[in-house]
Design a protein around this motif. Structure first.
Motif, PDB file in Angstrom:
ATOM      1  N   LEU A 135      40.522  19.316  -5.396  1.00  0.00           N
ATOM      2  CA  LEU A 135      40.780  20.627  -5.998  1.00  0.00           C
ATOM      3  C   LEU A 135      42.165  20.563  -6.613  1.00  0.00           C
ATOM      4  O   LEU A 135      43.162  20.380  -5.899  1.00  0.00           O
ATOM      5  CB  LEU A 135      40.694  21.742  -4.957  1.00  0.00           C
ATOM      6  N   ALA A 136      42.244  20.688  -7.932  1.00  0.00           N
ATOM      7  CA  ALA A 136      43.501  20.530  -8.659  1.00  0.00           C
ATOM      8  C   ALA A 136      43.925  21.839  -9.304  1.00  0.00           C
ATOM      9  O   ALA A 136      43.117  22.503  -9.961  1.00  0.00           O
ATOM     10  CB  ALA A 136      43.351  19.454  -9.735  1.00  0.00           C
ATOM     11  N   ALA A 137      45.188  22.202  -9.115  1.00  0.00           N
ATOM     12  CA  ALA A 137      45.789  23.344  -9.810  1.00  0.00           C
ATOM     13  C   ALA A 137      46.670  22.773 -10.912  1.00  0.00           C
ATOM     14  O   ALA A 137      47.665  22.083 -10.636  1.00  0.00           O
ATOM     15  CB  ALA A 137      46.603  24.191  -8.840  1.00  0.00           C
ATOM     16  N   LEU A 138      46.306  23.015 -12.161  1.00  0.00           N
ATOM     17  CA  LEU A 138      47.011  22.396 -13.282  1.00  0.00           C
ATOM     18  C   LEU A 138      48.433  22.939 -13.419  1.00  0.00           C
ATOM     19  O   LEU A 138      48.654  24.151 -13.522  1.00  0.00           O
ATOM     20  CB  LEU A 138      46.251  22.624 -14.579  1.00  0.00           C
ATOM     21  N   ALA A 139      49.413  22.022 -13.457  1.00  0.00           N
ATOM     22  CA  ALA A 139      50.810  22.379 -13.704  1.00  0.00           C
ATOM     23  C   ALA A 139      51.119  22.330 -15.190  1.00  0.00           C
ATOM     24  O   ALA A 139      52.181  22.780 -15.627  1.00  0.00           O
ATOM     25  CB  ALA A 139      51.730  21.419 -12.946  1.00  0.00           C
ATOM     26  N   ARG A 198      42.098  26.064 -11.856  1.00  0.00           N
ATOM     27  CA  ARG A 198      41.719  25.368 -10.625  1.00  0.00           C
ATOM     28  C   ARG A 198      40.446  24.569 -10.907  1.00  0.00           C
ATOM     29  O   ARG A 198      39.380  25.142 -11.140  1.00  0.00           O
ATOM     30  CB  ARG A 198      41.496  26.372  -9.484  1.00  0.00           C
ATOM     31  N   LEU A 199      40.606  23.258 -10.904  1.00  0.00           N
ATOM     32  CA  LEU A 199      39.515  22.361 -11.267  1.00  0.00           C
ATOM     33  C   LEU A 199      38.970  21.664 -10.024  1.00  0.00           C
ATOM     34  O   LEU A 199      39.743  21.192  -9.175  1.00  0.00           O
ATOM     35  CB  LEU A 199      39.995  21.309 -12.266  1.00  0.00           C
ATOM     36  N   ARG A 200      37.658  21.594  -9.935  1.00  0.00           N
ATOM     37  CA  ARG A 200      37.006  20.890  -8.832  1.00  0.00           C
ATOM     38  C   ARG A 200      36.404  19.590  -9.347  1.00  0.00           C
ATOM     39  O   ARG A 200      35.757  19.562 -10.389  1.00  0.00           O
ATOM     40  CB  ARG A 200      35.914  21.764  -8.203  1.00  0.00           C
ATOM     41  N   GLY A 201      36.651  18.536  -8.595  1.00  0.00           N
ATOM     42  CA  GLY A 201      36.145  17.239  -9.008  1.00  0.00           C
ATOM     43  C   GLY A 201      35.974  16.309  -7.835  1.00  0.00           C
ATOM     44  O   GLY A 201      36.035  16.715  -6.667  1.00  0.00           O
ATOM     45  N   HIS A 202      35.795  15.035  -8.145  1.00  0.00           N
ATOM     46  CA  HIS A 202      35.540  14.027  -7.114  1.00  0.00           C
ATOM     47  C   HIS A 202      36.212  12.730  -7.514  1.00  0.00           C
ATOM     48  O   HIS A 202      36.196  12.335  -8.686  1.00  0.00           O
ATOM     49  CB  HIS A 202      34.031  13.803  -6.960  1.00  0.00           C
ATOM     50  N   GLU A 203      36.814  12.066  -6.548  1.00  0.00           N
ATOM     51  CA  GLU A 203      37.518  10.805  -6.784  1.00  0.00           C
ATOM     52  C   GLU A 203      36.842   9.682  -6.006  1.00  0.00           C
ATOM     53  O   GLU A 203      36.525   9.830  -4.831  1.00  0.00           O
ATOM     54  CB  GLU A 203      38.971  10.959  -6.320  1.00  0.00           C
ATOM     55  N   PHE A 204      36.611   8.557  -6.681  1.00  0.00           N
ATOM     56  CA  PHE A 204      36.024   7.395  -6.019  1.00  0.00           C
ATOM     57  C   PHE A 204      36.456   6.150  -6.777  1.00  0.00           C
ATOM     58  O   PHE A 204      35.969   5.870  -7.869  1.00  0.00           O
ATOM     59  CB  PHE A 204      34.499   7.510  -5.980  1.00  0.00           C
ATOM     60  N   HIS A 205      37.399   5.410  -6.209  1.00  0.00           N
ATOM     61  CA  HIS A 205      37.853   4.171  -6.837  1.00  0.00           C
ATOM     62  C   HIS A 205      38.548   3.307  -5.796  1.00  0.00           C
ATOM     63  O   HIS A 205      38.832   3.757  -4.678  1.00  0.00           O
ATOM     64  CB  HIS A 205      38.792   4.462  -8.015  1.00  0.00           C
ATOM     65  N   TYR A 206      38.819   2.054  -6.177  1.00  0.00           N
ATOM     66  CA  TYR A 206      39.458   1.109  -5.271  1.00  0.00           C
ATOM     67  C   TYR A 206      40.817   0.644  -5.787  1.00  0.00           C
ATOM     68  O   TYR A 206      41.374  -0.315  -5.277  1.00  0.00           O
ATOM     69  CB  TYR A 206      38.553  -0.105  -5.064  1.00  0.00           C
ATOM     70  N   SER A 207      41.339   1.290  -6.791  1.00  0.00           N
ATOM     71  CA  SER A 207      42.608   0.862  -7.362  1.00  0.00           C
ATOM     72  C   SER A 207      43.789   1.395  -6.553  1.00  0.00           C
ATOM     73  O   SER A 207      43.711   2.448  -5.920  1.00  0.00           O
ATOM     74  CB  SER A 207      42.716   1.329  -8.815  1.00  0.00           C
ATOM     75  N   THR A 208      44.876   0.654  -6.615  1.00  0.00           N
ATOM     76  CA  THR A 208      46.129   1.052  -5.972  1.00  0.00           C
ATOM     77  C   THR A 208      47.143   1.398  -7.046  1.00  0.00           C
ATOM     78  O   THR A 208      47.279   0.675  -8.043  1.00  0.00           O
ATOM     79  CB  THR A 208      46.675  -0.097  -5.104  1.00  0.00           C
ATOM     80  N   ILE A 209      47.846   2.500  -6.869  1.00  0.00           N
ATOM     81  CA  ILE A 209      48.885   2.893  -7.818  1.00  0.00           C
ATOM     82  C   ILE A 209      50.137   2.057  -7.571  1.00  0.00           C
ATOM     83  O   ILE A 209      50.689   2.060  -6.471  1.00  0.00           O
ATOM     84  CB  ILE A 209      49.231   4.391  -7.688  1.00  0.00           C
ATOM     85  N   LEU A 210      50.574   1.333  -8.597  1.00  0.00           N
ATOM     86  CA  LEU A 210      51.841   0.605  -8.531  1.00  0.00           C
ATOM     87  C   LEU A 210      52.978   1.450  -9.094  1.00  0.00           C
ATOM     88  O   LEU A 210      54.116   1.355  -8.616  1.00  0.00           O
ATOM     89  CB  LEU A 210      51.735  -0.707  -9.306  1.00  0.00           C
ATOM     90  N   LEU A 242      50.416  16.010 -13.631  1.00  0.00           N
ATOM     91  CA  LEU A 242      49.565  16.956 -14.346  1.00  0.00           C
ATOM     92  C   LEU A 242      49.186  18.141 -13.470  1.00  0.00           C
ATOM     93  O   LEU A 242      49.037  19.265 -13.953  1.00  0.00           O
ATOM     94  CB  LEU A 242      48.293  16.241 -14.821  1.00  0.00           C
ATOM     95  N   ALA A 243      49.032  17.908 -12.166  1.00  0.00           N
ATOM     96  CA  ALA A 243      48.503  18.949 -11.285  1.00  0.00           C
ATOM     97  C   ALA A 243      48.976  18.741  -9.855  1.00  0.00           C
ATOM     98  O   ALA A 243      49.435  17.664  -9.476  1.00  0.00           O
ATOM     99  CB  ALA A 243      46.968  18.928 -11.321  1.00  0.00           C
ATOM    100  N   VAL A 244      48.851  19.802  -9.083  1.00  0.00           N
ATOM    101  CA  VAL A 244      48.952  19.689  -7.631  1.00  0.00           C
ATOM    102  C   VAL A 244      47.519  19.524  -7.132  1.00  0.00           C
ATOM    103  O   VAL A 244      46.673  20.387  -7.366  1.00  0.00           O
ATOM    104  CB  VAL A 244      49.609  20.940  -7.004  1.00  0.00           C
ATOM    105  N   VAL A 245      47.263  18.399  -6.462  1.00  0.00           N
ATOM    106  CA  VAL A 245      45.896  18.042  -6.104  1.00  0.00           C
ATOM    107  C   VAL A 245      45.742  18.030  -4.586  1.00  0.00           C
ATOM    108  O   VAL A 245      46.565  17.461  -3.865  1.00  0.00           O
ATOM    109  CB  VAL A 245      45.505  16.668  -6.687  1.00  0.00           C
ATOM    110  N   HIS A 246      44.690  18.691  -4.109  1.00  0.00           N
ATOM    111  CA  HIS A 246      44.369  18.731  -2.682  1.00  0.00           C
ATOM    112  C   HIS A 246      43.017  18.075  -2.446  1.00  0.00           C
ATOM    113  O   HIS A 246      42.142  18.094  -3.313  1.00  0.00           O
ATOM    114  CB  HIS A 246      44.308  20.172  -2.172  1.00  0.00           C
ATOM    115  N   ASP A 247      42.843  17.516  -1.245  1.00  0.00           N
ATOM    116  CA  ASP A 247      41.513  17.051  -0.872  1.00  0.00           C
ATOM    117  C   ASP A 247      40.731  18.215  -0.270  1.00  0.00           C
ATOM    118  O   ASP A 247      41.200  19.354  -0.249  1.00  0.00           O
ATOM    119  CB  ASP A 247      41.590  15.851   0.079  1.00  0.00           C
ATOM    120  N   ALA A 248      39.543  17.945   0.232  1.00  0.00           N
ATOM    121  CA  ALA A 248      38.674  19.023   0.702  1.00  0.00           C
ATOM    122  C   ALA A 248      39.194  19.706   1.958  1.00  0.00           C
ATOM    123  O   ALA A 248      38.764  20.808   2.285  1.00  0.00           O
ATOM    124  CB  ALA A 248      37.264  18.478   0.958  1.00  0.00           C
ATOM    125  N   THR A 249      40.138  19.060   2.668  1.00  0.00           N
ATOM    126  CA  THR A 249      40.722  19.688   3.856  1.00  0.00           C
ATOM    127  C   THR A 249      41.935  20.541   3.525  1.00  0.00           C
ATOM    128  O   THR A 249      42.488  21.200   4.400  1.00  0.00           O
ATOM    129  CB  THR A 249      41.144  18.626   4.885  1.00  0.00           C
TER     130      THR A 249
END
Length: 436
Positions: free
Chosen positions: A369-373, A384-396, A403-410
C-alpha cells in the motif's frame, strides 16, 4: 446462466493450474464456452487460461479490489457456459490484515461469489490423513462450500482406494484420481511457471492434460456440483486511471508482467496503447504522451537490453519531455545498472540511479500500500495505491527522491519506496488498484 466453480488446494504446487487448464480445454471440446479467472496477484496463469479457453482471463483480488470491481471483472463471464476461478496458494491463505474486501485468500472470492470449491489434494506419503485435510478445509469457514475433491499424484490403485474410501466416509465427493504423469508437468523458474508465450508446445501440453483428466475425472459430476451463476448489474467499474491518452507499452519476453484488467481499464477510459519491444531494440512510439515499462524478466536478458542502443537512446529522448514509469523489472531497467545472477554488471538506461543485483538473490513478496509523495503517471500526490511485489533482486543503491511511503499488508514501512527523477518514476510493486 453459467456453471461456476473455484479450483483450489491446501497449498501451492498441488496441481491447481494443470487441473484448471485441463477442465477448461476438456469442456471446450464438448462445445462449451469457458471463462477463467485467477484469484490473487498472479501475472502468469491468466495467459495459460487464455491458451486453454481462447478467452482473456483476468485477476480478482480481495485485498486490493472492492466488491464492485470484482463484480465488474467477473461480468465478462456473462456469455460463458462454465466459469472457473483458479485460486492461489492454499484455499484460506492470505495476509494477516484485511484489505479492501478481504485478505487476498481464495476463500474470500468463493464466499463473496457463492461459488463452490473443487479441491485438488495430493496425498503423496499419506492415505486416510487426506480425508482429515479435506474435512478440515470443508469445515473451516462456514461461508465457503466444498463441492468435492480431485486426487492428484496417486501412487497405485490400492493407494487410491484407501484415500477415496476415507474421503467418501467423511461425506465428501471424490470426482476423480490422477496417477502421476510427468508429461503434463508445467516448467517453472524463479518467479513461477515459465510464461505461456515462451512455450512453443503449450497447446500440446494442454491437450494432453485435457485427455488425461478426462480419462480419470468425472467431468459431468464436476459440472453438476457447480453453482448456477449470472452476473448482477454493477454500478461502479474498474477503479484504475490510465497514465495518459497515448501509452507506449514495453511488451516482450522481458516486459510482460502487466495485469490484464489494467490494460482493459486504460482502454475503457479511452486510452490508446502502442506496444514496442526493447529486446528487438525498438524505441517507444514518439507520438505517445507516456511510456510504461512493466515487470518481467530483464535479469535474463540484461546483456541484450544493455546492448540495444536504439531502445536506450530512444527511451532517454522520450523522457526528456514526457513521463516514463517502470514497475519492478521495468524499474530496474530505468536504473543505472543491473547485476545478473552470474555477477556481471550491465549498464541500464540511467534515467534513475537505482542499482540492483541478482548475484545474491533474496525474495521480496507481498502486498503493498503506497501513499504517493510525488505524482506518477495517472495518479496525484497523496493517492493511495494498492499493488503487489514479487522479485529476487537486491537494492545496491536507490539514491533518488522516494516516490512514495510504502507499507506491507501488516502496516510496516518497507525500504522499496520507488524513485523519481525529472520525468522518470518507478516502483517495485505492480499496481492493481487505487483506493476509492
Amino acid at each position: 446462466m453459467a456453471a461456476a466453480l473455484v479450483i483450489s488446494a491446501p497449498a501451492s504446487g498441488i496441481g491447481k493450474t494443470t487441473l484448471t487448464l485441463a477442465l477448461a480445454r476438456a469442456w471446450r471440446h464438448r462445445g462449451l464456452n469457458v471463462q477463467c479467472f485467477k484469484s490473487g496477484p498472479d501475472y502468469i496463469d491468466p495467459a495459460f487460461h487464455a491458451a486453454a479457453t481462447g478467452r482473456a482471463s483476468v485477476n480478482v483480488d480481495s485485498w486490493a479490489m472492492d466488491s464492485a470491481t470484482i463484480s465488474h471483472l467477473i461480468s465478462r463471464g456473462a456469455d460463458a457456459d462454465v466459469v472457473l476461478a483458479e485460486g492461489s496458494m492454499g484455499l484460506f491463505d492470505g495476509v494477516a490484515a484485511r484489505g479492501v474486501s478481504g485478505t487476498g485468500a481464495t476463500a474470500d472470492i468463493a464466499e463473496m461469489l457463492g461459488w463452490p470449491v473443487v479441491l485438488v489434494i495430493d496425498p503423496s506419503g499419506q492415505a486416510q490423513t487426506a480425508a482429515a485435510i479435506a474435512t478440515g478445509l470443508r469445515d473451516y469457514r462456514a461461508g465457503v462450500r466444498l463441492a468435492g475433491v480431485v486426487l492428484n499424484r496417486i501412487a497405485s490403485p490400492r493407494h487410491e482406494d484407501l484415500v477415496r474410501r476415507a474421503i467418501n466416509d467423511a461425506g465428501i465427493a471424490v470426482f476423480g484420481a490422477l496417477p502421476r504423469h510427468a508429461e503434463i508437468s508445467l516448467p517453472k523458474r524463479h518467479l513461477g511457471l515459465v510464461q505461456a508465450e515462451e512455450q512453443a508446445e503449450i497447446g500440446k501440453l494442454i491437450e494432453e492434460a485435457a485427455r488425461f483428466v478426462s480419462e480419470h475425472v468425472d467431468l459431468d459430476a464436476v459440472l453438476q456440483s457447480a453453482a448456477s451463476w449470472s452476473p448482477q448489474p454493477v454500478v461502479n467499474g474498474l477503479n484504475v486511471t490510465p497514465p495518459g491518452q497515448r501509452i507506449a507499452l514495453a511488451r516482450d519476453a522481458a516486459f510482460s508482467f502487466v495485469y490484464p484488467h489494467m490494460l482493459e481499464a486504460w482502454r475503457a477510459a479511452g486510452a490508446e496503447i502502442s506496444t514496442f519491444s526493447p529486446l528487438a531494440d525498438e524505441a517507444p512510439d514518439a507520438s505517445a504522451d507516456v511510456c510504461w515499462l512493466p515487470g518481467g524478466y530483464p535479469e535474463l536478458h540484461a546483456g541484450k537490453i544493455a546492448a540495444n542502443t536504439r531502445f536506450g537512446s530512444g527511451l532517454r529522448a522520450f523522457a526528456e519531455t514526457r513521463p516514463v514509469h517502470g514497475e519492478c523489472g521495468g524499474y530496474m531497467v530505468l536504473g543505472a545498472a543491473l547485476t545478473d545472477a552470474d555477477g556481471i554488471r550491465h549498464e541500464m538506461t540511467g534515467l534513475l540511479g537505482l542499482e540492483t543485483s541478482f548475484a545474491k538473490r533474496r525474495m521480496h513478496l507481498g502486498y503493498r500500500l503506497a501513499a504517493l509523495a510525488a505524482p506518477m503517471p495517472g495518479h496525484k500526490v497523496g493517492a493511495r495505491l494498492r499493488g503487489h511485489e514479487f522479485h529476487y533482486s537486491t537494492i545496491l543503491a536507490q539514491p533518488d527522491t522516494p516516490l512514495a511511503v510504502v507499507h506491507d499488508a501488516t502496516g510496516a514501512v518497507i525500504a522499496e519506496t520507488g524513485s523519481r527523477r525529472r520525468h522518470a518514476t518507478g516502483t517495485f510493486f505492480h499496481l492493481i488498484a487505487e483506493d476509492r
